[in-house]
Design an enzyme around this catalytic site. Structure first.
Site, PDB file in Angstrom:
ATOM      1  CG  HIS A 307      -2.091   0.916   1.086  1.00  0.00           C
ATOM      2  ND1 HIS A 307      -1.996   2.274   1.275  1.00  0.00           N
ATOM      3  CD2 HIS A 307      -3.367   0.668   0.740  1.00  0.00           C
ATOM      4  CE1 HIS A 307      -3.188   2.816   1.061  1.00  0.00           C
ATOM      5  NE2 HIS A 307      -4.038   1.854   0.730  1.00  0.00           N
ATOM      6  CG  ASP A 367      -8.222  -2.739  -3.020  1.00  0.00           C
ATOM      7  OD1 ASP A 367      -9.391  -2.427  -3.177  1.00  0.00           O
ATOM      8  OD2 ASP A 367      -7.318  -1.909  -2.826  1.00  0.00           O
TER       9      ASP A 367
HETATM   10  N1  CMC Z   1       4.274  -7.419  -5.324  1.00  0.00           N
HETATM   11  C1  CMC Z   1       5.629  -7.585  -5.311  1.00  0.00           C
HETATM   12  N2  CMC Z   1       6.489  -6.646  -4.912  1.00  0.00           N
HETATM   13  C2  CMC Z   1       5.992  -5.462  -4.537  1.00  0.00           C
HETATM   14  C3  CMC Z   1       4.600  -5.222  -4.523  1.00  0.00           C
HETATM   15  C4  CMC Z   1       3.726  -6.252  -4.922  1.00  0.00           C
HETATM   16  N3  CMC Z   1       2.382  -6.065  -4.916  1.00  0.00           N
HETATM   17  N4  CMC Z   1       4.361  -3.971  -4.082  1.00  0.00           N
HETATM   18  C5  CMC Z   1       5.573  -3.426  -3.843  1.00  0.00           C
HETATM   19  N5  CMC Z   1       6.556  -4.343  -4.104  1.00  0.00           N
HETATM   20  C6  CMC Z   1       8.009  -4.153  -3.861  1.00  0.00           C
HETATM   21  C7  CMC Z   1       8.636  -3.216  -4.876  1.00  0.00           C
HETATM   22  O1  CMC Z   1       9.111  -3.916  -5.993  1.00  0.00           O
HETATM   23  C8  CMC Z   1       9.721  -2.577  -4.061  1.00  0.00           C
HETATM   24  O2  CMC Z   1      10.779  -3.519  -3.958  1.00  0.00           O
HETATM   25  P1  CMC Z   1      12.328  -2.973  -3.816  1.00  0.00           P
HETATM   26  O3  CMC Z   1      12.369  -2.206  -2.531  1.00  0.00           O
HETATM   27  O4  CMC Z   1      13.155  -4.205  -3.812  1.00  0.00           O
HETATM   28  O5  CMC Z   1      12.561  -2.108  -5.015  1.00  0.00           O
HETATM   29  C9  CMC Z   1       9.125  -2.467  -2.646  1.00  0.00           C
HETATM   30  O6  CMC Z   1       8.136  -3.516  -2.586  1.00  0.00           O
HETATM   31  C10 CMC Z   1       8.430  -1.127  -2.375  1.00  0.00           C
HETATM   32  O7  CMC Z   1       7.530  -0.868  -3.439  1.00  0.00           O
HETATM   33  P2  CMC Z   1       7.049   0.569  -3.919  1.00  0.00           P
HETATM   34  O8  CMC Z   1       6.719   0.483  -5.355  1.00  0.00           O
HETATM   35  O9  CMC Z   1       8.050   1.594  -3.483  1.00  0.00           O
HETATM   36  O10 CMC Z   1       5.778   0.784  -3.084  1.00  0.00           O
HETATM   37  P3  CMC Z   1       4.711   1.869  -3.408  1.00  0.00           P
HETATM   38  O11 CMC Z   1       4.302   2.447  -2.104  1.00  0.00           O
HETATM   39  O12 CMC Z   1       5.178   2.825  -4.434  1.00  0.00           O
HETATM   40  O13 CMC Z   1       3.528   1.036  -4.068  1.00  0.00           O
HETATM   41  C11 CMC Z   1       1.477  -0.056  -4.396  1.00  0.00           C
HETATM   42  C12 CMC Z   1       2.356   0.748  -3.427  1.00  0.00           C
HETATM   43  C13 CMC Z   1       0.128  -0.290  -3.736  1.00  0.00           C
HETATM   44  C14 CMC Z   1       1.279   0.755  -5.696  1.00  0.00           C
HETATM   45  C15 CMC Z   1       2.185  -1.392  -4.699  1.00  0.00           C
HETATM   46  O14 CMC Z   1       2.421  -2.078  -3.500  1.00  0.00           O
HETATM   47  C16 CMC Z   1       1.399  -2.240  -5.691  1.00  0.00           C
HETATM   48  O15 CMC Z   1       1.532  -2.061  -6.885  1.00  0.00           O
HETATM   49  N6  CMC Z   1       0.542  -3.186  -5.176  1.00  0.00           N
HETATM   50  C17 CMC Z   1      -0.272  -4.014  -6.027  1.00  0.00           C
HETATM   51  C18 CMC Z   1      -1.519  -3.264  -6.487  1.00  0.00           C
HETATM   52  C19 CMC Z   1      -2.549  -3.084  -5.380  1.00  0.00           C
HETATM   53  O16 CMC Z   1      -2.868  -4.009  -4.632  1.00  0.00           O
HETATM   54  N7  CMC Z   1      -3.092  -1.864  -5.274  1.00  0.00           N
HETATM   55  C20 CMC Z   1      -4.112  -1.523  -4.282  1.00  0.00           C
HETATM   56  C21 CMC Z   1      -3.549  -0.678  -3.225  1.00  0.00           C
HETATM   57  S1  CMC Z   1      -4.752  -0.254  -1.991  1.00  0.00           S
HETATM   58  C22 CMC Z   1      -5.727   0.942  -2.744  1.00  0.00           C
HETATM   59  C23 CMC Z   1      -6.689   1.590  -1.770  1.00  0.00           C
HETATM   60  O17 CMC Z   1      -6.334   1.967  -0.650  1.00  0.00           O
HETATM   61  O18 CMC Z   1      -7.828   1.764  -2.148  1.00  0.00           O
END
Ligand code: CMC
Length: 432
Positions: A307, A367
């Site tokens: 998240h 989700d």
């Molecule tokens: N699967 C695998 N690896 C992941 C994932 C995932 N779902 N999410 C983050 N990572 C890894 C990412 O590769 C990074 O690794 P490293 O540090 O080695 O480079 C680390 O975790 C941190 O990731 P980030 O991209 O900096 O995290 P973020 O805060 O930018 O992204 C997110 C948050 C929700 C966009 C992401 O976790 C994601 O794409 N999740 C899957 C989609 C999802 O479930 N979205 C719904 C979110 S809840 C919406 C709501 O509140 O309504």
């Protein structure tokens, strides 16, 4: 306001200004940038609003590091345990929990507005059955904008209350009608003595047994409550910006619905089920997908994990996880969804135990579980975002009211960093 100030010094002109710091009750204080341009000739630049407070609000507080979500000061866990969607809607709108009489009046006002104009059904029937329900919903809202256009008087408290109640009542009824339509069922009538969640379930699935209806309505009520507000997210900010032009509240909510539709906002639980289906239909097994998600060279991510704001457990996920497990534990082996949910539980186990996910705090999010529960209830995937919109309508109208009552209310008008051409003279077409 405190006496704290931030001093900004312009290295070129040596001019400096003091910017006032505004105190928050919780969360970071903010620097009041409003005099920056007038006194120093600069604008602040913050694409995506990552570091910008766009308004003052008393509605919802989130602390992502601590995993906190509070509506009007009440932790979401306490509301999910003790309250229900309608009482929570009253709390969000009125900044206090209602007494018996207040709740009864509020519920009566909502059920008296269940009599949504049946012409809406004609609007719904214009669409192909495979149209995305969010597109149908925005059309329904457009119809309401047209129907109530002559009444618009957003400065009038009574008008705002009436349209607020109308929206909270009408969106769930229209959602159930859209579901009736895409499932080839007759349009069902709401019942005045039923809550929003009960009506939504009874109208959507008239053939369920009484016990099934009760269980589904209880789960829906909690899903609605958990999604009712989430402070200044993209769709809420859209409703505020759109509403700031003094447009019809129905039109402003339609703008919010359009924003929520996108896969990086409201569409994530739909993506969770799509991913589970993909894993189920492939012969590669869960471990293959886990390894793909962990592979730095691969852009695949596990949908429903991680998240942007909650770097601790999403408090909503903890609550809905219980409901998901209740549903899944009761499934018989011949239930067609069983293989899908077994995959979900395997993924959950990995995420909670595997060092890649644990060290990055990639917990299952709201989700992940809401996708599972909505699937178990029988809601088609394309309707998941509509369910979200139905619940979030309460938050949107609460923010719309708060904005209009704010003494600093004015039309929203972001500025820009212009990097286009300087003055260029027009050339006749034959000379280009
Ligand atoms: N699967 C695998 N690896 C992941 C994932 C995932 N779902 N999410 C983050 N990572 C890894 C990412 O590769 C990074 O690794 P490293 O540090 O080695 O480079 C680390 O975790 C941190 O990731 P980030 O991209 O900096 O995290 P973020 O805060 O930018 O992204 C997110 C948050 C929700 C966009 C992401 O976790 C994601 O794409 N999740 C899957 C989609 C999802 O479930 N979205 C719904 C979110 S809840 C919406 C709501 O509140 O309504």
């Amino acid at each position: 306001m405190t006496n704290k100030k931030i001093i900004i010094k312009d290295g070129q002109s040596n001019n400096e200004i003091e910017l006032p710091v505004l105190d928050s009750i919780l969360g970071p204080n903010v620097v009041d940038m409003r005099s920056l341009e007038k006194n120093l000739g600069y604008l602040s630049h913050d694409p995506g609003f990552m570091a910008t407070s766009s308004c003052e609000s008393k509605i919802t507080f989130i602390d992502g590091n601590e995993g906190k979500l509070w509506y009007r000061g009440y932790p979401i866990e306490e509301l999910a345990e003790n309250s229900n969607f309608q009482e929570t809607a009253y709390l969000l709108l009125n900044d206090k929990l209602p007494n018996n009489k207040e709740l009864e009046d509020f519920s009566n006002n909502i059920s008296n507005s269940y009599n949504v104009d049946p012409s809406i059904r004609k609007i719904i029937e214009v669409f192909n059955k495979d149209s995305h329900p969010m597109a149908i919903m925005t059309a329904c809202l457009s119809y309401l904008s047209a129907k109530y256009h002559a009444e618009i008087d957003i400065k009038d408290k009574e008008y705002r209350y009436k349209s607020t109640i109308n929206l909270i009542s009408a969106v769930p009824i229209m959602s159930a009608w859209i579901l009736n339509y895409i499932l080839n069922k007759d349009f069902q009538e709401p019942k005045k003595d039923k809550s929003i969640a009960e009506n939504f379930v009874n109208m959507s699935f008239p053939d369920l047994t009484k016990e099934q209806k009760e269980m589904s309505a209880k789960a829906m009520d909690i899903i609605f409550l958990l999604h009712a507000d989430h402070e200044q997210n993209a769709s809420t900010s859209t409703v505020r910006l759109s509403g700031s032009s003094e447009t019809s509240p129905y039109a402003a909510i339609a703008a919010g619905i359009s924003t929520l539709w996108g896969p990086t906002h409201g569409g994530a639980n739909e993506a969770v089920i799509n991913m589970l289906e993909e894993i189920k239909n492939s012969d590669k097994g869960v471990e293959y997908y886990i390894n793909q998600a962990k592979d730095k060279e691969n852009s695949f991510r596990l949908m429903g994990f991680g998240h942007r704001i909650y770097k601790n457990y999403d408090p909503r996920a903890k609550i809905i996880q219980k409901i998901a497990h209740e549903y899944l534990d009761g499934l018989s082996n011949d239930n067609p969804n069983k293989p899908l949910f077994d995959i979900a539980m395997k993924l959950e186990k990995y995420a909670l135990e595997d060092d890649y996910f644990v060290s990055r705090k990639l917990y299952p999010n709201v989700d992940f579980y809401s996708g599972i529960v909505l699937k178990a209830i029988g809601i088609p995937q394309s309707m998941y975002t509509v369910v979200f919109a139905l619940a979030r309508t309460v938050g949107w109208v609460t923010h719309w009211n708060e904005m209009i009552e704010d003494k600093n209310f004015r039309i929203g008008r972001p500025r820009q960093l212009y990097t286009g051409k300087n003055k260029t003279s027009y050339k006749d077409i034959k000379d280009r």
